[in-house]
Design a protein around this motif. Structure first.
Motif, mmCIF file in Angstrom:
data_model
loop_
_atom_site.group_PDB
_atom_site.id
_atom_site.type_symbol
_atom_site.label_atom_id
_atom_site.label_comp_id
_atom_site.label_asym_id
_atom_site.label_seq_id
_atom_site.Cartn_x
_atom_site.Cartn_y
_atom_site.Cartn_z
ATOM 1 N N SER A 72 105.234 96.186 54.489
ATOM 2 C CA SER A 72 104.303 96.569 55.555
ATOM 3 C C SER A 72 104.510 95.712 56.802
ATOM 4 C CB SER A 72 102.852 96.442 55.078
ATOM 5 O OG SER A 72 102.543 97.411 54.110
ATOM 6 N N THR A 73 104.823 94.448 56.591
ATOM 7 C CA THR A 73 105.078 93.550 57.720
ATOM 8 C C THR A 73 106.289 94.007 58.519
ATOM 9 O OG1 THR A 73 104.202 91.734 56.388
ATOM 10 C CG2 THR A 73 105.420 91.144 58.383
ATOM 11 N N ILE A 74 107.336 94.406 57.820
ATOM 12 C CA ILE A 74 108.535 94.895 58.498
ATOM 13 C C ILE A 74 108.207 96.142 59.324
ATOM 14 C CG2 ILE A 74 110.765 96.007 58.125
ATOM 15 C CD1 ILE A 74 110.894 92.997 57.855
ATOM 16 N N ALA A 75 107.416 97.041 58.750
ATOM 17 C CA ALA A 75 107.030 98.248 59.478
ATOM 18 C C ALA A 75 106.254 97.894 60.743
ATOM 19 C CB ALA A 75 106.200 99.154 58.574
ATOM 20 N N ALA A 76 105.324 96.938 60.625
ATOM 21 C CA ALA A 76 104.525 96.526 61.778
ATOM 22 C C ALA A 76 105.392 95.855 62.843
ATOM 23 C CB ALA A 76 103.418 95.574 61.327
ATOM 24 N N LYS A 77 106.314 94.997 62.407
ATOM 25 C CA LYS A 77 107.203 94.321 63.351
ATOM 26 C C LYS A 77 108.072 95.310 64.107
ATOM 27 C CE LYS A 77 109.505 90.778 61.782
ATOM 28 N NZ LYS A 77 110.293 90.016 60.777
ATOM 29 N N ASN A 78 108.591 96.302 63.406
ATOM 30 C CA ASN A 78 109.513 97.234 64.045
ATOM 31 C C ASN A 78 108.825 98.170 65.028
ATOM 32 O OD1 ASN A 78 112.596 97.451 63.072
ATOM 33 N ND2 ASN A 78 111.368 96.506 61.459
ATOM 34 N N VAL A 79 107.686 98.702 64.662
ATOM 35 C CA VAL A 79 107.002 99.577 65.617
ATOM 36 C C VAL A 79 106.420 98.749 66.768
ATOM 37 C CG1 VAL A 79 104.708 99.586 64.516
ATOM 38 C CG2 VAL A 79 105.499 101.599 65.808
ATOM 39 N N GLY A 80 106.002 97.497 66.465
ATOM 40 C CA GLY A 80 105.466 96.628 67.503
ATOM 41 C C GLY A 80 106.508 96.249 68.536
ATOM 42 N N LYS A 81 107.667 95.796 68.093
ATOM 43 C CA LYS A 81 108.701 95.379 69.056
ATOM 44 C C LYS A 81 109.255 96.583 69.811
ATOM 45 C CE LYS A 81 112.353 96.934 66.719
ATOM 46 N NZ LYS A 81 113.176 98.048 67.257
ATOM 47 N N LYS A 416 103.979 82.889 48.971
ATOM 48 C CA LYS A 416 103.875 83.309 47.573
ATOM 49 C C LYS A 416 103.123 84.635 47.462
ATOM 50 C CE LYS A 416 104.044 78.670 45.531
ATOM 51 N NZ LYS A 416 103.293 77.636 44.771
ATOM 52 N N LEU A 417 102.057 84.776 48.257
ATOM 53 C CA LEU A 417 101.294 86.018 48.253
ATOM 54 C C LEU A 417 102.102 87.163 48.848
ATOM 55 C CD1 LEU A 417 97.780 84.780 49.465
ATOM 56 C CD2 LEU A 417 98.340 85.688 47.196
ATOM 57 N N GLY A 418 102.937 86.837 49.836
ATOM 58 C CA GLY A 418 103.700 87.849 50.562
ATOM 59 C C GLY A 418 103.108 88.095 51.927
ATOM 60 N N ILE A 424 99.340 91.089 57.270
ATOM 61 C CA ILE A 424 98.998 92.466 57.636
ATOM 62 C C ILE A 424 97.722 92.949 56.961
ATOM 63 C CG2 ILE A 424 99.851 94.850 57.731
ATOM 64 C CD1 ILE A 424 101.412 92.868 59.459
ATOM 65 N N GLY A 425 97.552 92.573 55.689
ATOM 66 C CA GLY A 425 96.378 93.028 54.951
ATOM 67 C C GLY A 425 96.534 94.435 54.398
ATOM 68 N N VAL A 426 97.759 94.942 54.406
ATOM 69 C CA VAL A 426 98.033 96.282 53.870
ATOM 70 C C VAL A 426 99.248 96.191 52.954
ATOM 71 C CG1 VAL A 426 98.683 98.670 54.403
ATOM 72 C CG2 VAL A 426 97.156 97.414 55.949
ATOM 73 N N ARG A 427 99.049 96.529 51.689
ATOM 74 C CA ARG A 427 100.165 96.511 50.748
ATOM 75 C C ARG A 427 100.984 97.796 50.919
ATOM 76 N NH1 ARG A 427 99.641 92.767 46.511
ATOM 77 N NH2 ARG A 427 97.573 91.758 46.369
ATOM 78 N N ALA A 428 102.290 97.636 50.955
ATOM 79 C CA ALA A 428 103.167 98.809 51.081
ATOM 80 C C ALA A 428 103.225 99.596 49.787
ATOM 81 C CB ALA A 428 104.572 98.378 51.489
ATOM 82 N N TYR A 429 103.263 98.888 48.675
ATOM 83 C CA TYR A 429 103.356 99.534 47.366
ATOM 84 C C TYR A 429 102.233 99.027 46.480
ATOM 85 C CZ TYR A 429 108.116 100.268 49.106
ATOM 86 O OH TYR A 429 109.195 100.614 49.869
ATOM 87 N N ALA A 430 101.492 99.942 45.904
ATOM 88 C CA ALA A 430 100.397 99.572 45.018
ATOM 89 C C ALA A 430 100.362 100.538 43.839
ATOM 90 C CB ALA A 430 99.061 99.598 45.740
ATOM 91 N N ILE A 431 100.173 99.983 42.618
ATOM 92 C CA ILE A 431 100.086 100.825 41.423
ATOM 93 C C ILE A 431 98.625 101.200 41.210
ATOM 94 C CG2 ILE A 431 100.430 100.937 38.920
ATOM 95 C CD1 ILE A 431 102.675 98.879 39.293
ATOM 96 N N ARG A 432 98.363 102.492 41.176
ATOM 97 C CA ARG A 432 96.979 102.960 41.005
ATOM 98 C C ARG A 432 96.862 103.758 39.709
ATOM 99 N NH1 ARG A 432 98.096 103.601 46.520
ATOM 100 N NH2 ARG A 432 96.624 102.553 47.916
#
Length: 433
Positions: A72-81, A416-418, A424-432
């Motif tokens: 999610s961080t990579i996505a935010a960085k890329n659209v932001g820049k 460690k948390l990522g 970002i506070g948004v997980r890219a992948y989550a098991i539901r």
């Protein structure tokens, strides 16, 4: 006899009509000024859209090569820049690059304006759009290299300065008619002006930040599978294809014109050479990893494609297709051994941006004199040294200042948390359930 005269008269009239039509056809082969304006503007527009596709390519490639904790961080960085670089290039970056006096060093600190004229040969807006996408591509190179430990807002600050100052100034030395252009330096589509510039900035960031926690063992060995496994190889592959497709606009439409027979022929020849160089990079990446590492490494195949594409970018028009294959293959080899070199030095480049863009870009620029007699090895070396040093030194200073002021790297606990959780506070992948 009368019949013979009729036949001769008919033949004569036929030749007169034929020559008249021939004259009309010849007259129509020269396109009007308005026609050239339309086709050249269309070239800039199509090229810009293709290069814009590379933003998605960089994003997908980086998302796939980082761990699942940082997507999610990579996505935010890329659209932001992408947004930030576009705005600062409009506000002052464009005229810093293209407002340079002939043989000069820096343009004017003014906002871009549209002064389109048919005498220019293309729409000013189409030119700005095309050039802005190159800025975004340059800064994207840095994003993946420093991933998983840089704070997002310091990265945005760096993207502002890189897209607004560092890249436009050094790019303007050549494409803006500055001192490199008048010295005879040649870089058709940006092996150095874009790729080595971005790669040098990435190198500065990697050095200042340091490696991710636990990336290297006590003896310097790499830990590439656990816990640093790539989140999605299919995403990396998709990103590589997007970049590859975008390169046809990046290189092809750097011809900067599409209104004549010669220009259109050049664009298609550039496409052939660009494609073959990328293909050679893939095959070389597969062969060298199989021979030296006993495995056929898909990441090295994908980065091999990009390295081959970077290497041909400095001169994609003058080589023969066979020579384009050789250039792409050598670019891939440089990427492979460059990656190993960085790992031995404990430099943590998450996506391989430095060997792909800086090392292969420098190589591609230095070999231009083999196919372009209008430049020299000395001139090419001067350009490579100037652009790479300028980008590295200024980027190093900016990263150091950010580190000393607002902070540059996330904490060990956050790592460690990522970054998805910490930044970002948004997980890219989550098991539901």
């Amino acid at each position: 006899m009368r019949q013979l005269k009729k036949i001769i008269t008919t033949i004569s009239l036929s030749f007169i009509v034929l020559f008249s039509l021939s004259g009309i056809v010849n007259a129509e082969t020269t396109i009007s000024a308005e026609g050239q304006y339309i086709f050249n503007t269309l070239a800039f527009y199509i090229g810009a859209v293709l290069v814009a596709l590379m933003a998605a390519g960089f994003c997908m490639l980086e998302c796939g090569l980082v761990t699942t904790k940082s997507v999610s961080t990579i996505a935010a960085k890329n659209v932001g820049k992408f947004a930030i670089c576009s705005i600062v290039f409009f506000l002052f970056g464009y005229n810093l690059a293209y407002g340079i006096p002939e043989g000069g060093f820096i343009g004017t600190f003014t906002t871009w304006g549209d002064n389109s004229s048919i005498e220019t040969g293309y729409s000013d807006s189409s030119d700005w759009f095309f050039q802005a996408m190159f800025v975004c591509a340059t800064v994207s190179i840095v994003s993946g290299a420093v991933a998983e430990r840089i704070k997002i807002w310091p990265f945005f600050i760096f993207a502002t300065l890189m897209g607004g100052f560092i890249y436009p100034i050094s790019m303007g030395w050549q494409w803006g008619g500055g001192w490199l252009a008048t010295s005879g330096f040649s870089d058709f589509a940006g092996s150095t002006l874009v790729h080595a510039c971005g790669g040098a900035a990435a190198l500065a960031g990697v050095i200042v930040l340091g490696a991710r926690e636990g990336r290297f063992g006590k003896k310097g060995e790499t830990k590439s599978l656990v816990p640093f496994a790539a989140s999605s190889i299919p995403l990396v592959t998709l990103g590589t294809f997007f970049l590859w497709f975008g390169w046809f606009g990046f290189n092809g439409f750097s011809q900067l014109a599409m209104g004549t027979f010669d220009d259109v022929t050049a664009i298609t020849k550039i496409a052939v050479n660009t494609h073959l160089a990328g293909a050679a990079g893939v095959v070389t990446g597969a062969v060298v990893t199989r021979l030296l590492d006993s495995k056929t490494d898909v990441v090295m195949m994908l980065n091999g494609a990009l390295a081959g594409l970077v290497a041909i970018t400095a001169e994609p028009l003058s080589p023969t297709p066979g020579l384009a294959i050789v250039i792409g293959s050598l670019g891939s080899l440089i990427m492979y051994f460059g990656t190993k070199f960085l790992e031995r030095r404990g430099l943590d480049d998450v996506v391989g941006a430095i060997p792909v863009h800086m090392f292969a870009g420098i190589f591609g620029t230095l070999i231009v004199p083999f196919t372009n007699a209008d430049t020299s090895f000395g001139t090419q070396f001067t350009g490579v040294l100037a652009v790479s040093s300028f980008s590295f030194i200024l980027s190093f200073i900016i990263f150091k200042v950010l580190k000393a002021t607002v902070g540059l790297r996330i904490s060990k606990e956050a790592e460690k948390l990522g970054t998805d959780v910490a930044e970002i506070g948004v997980r890219a992948y989550a098991i539901r359930d």
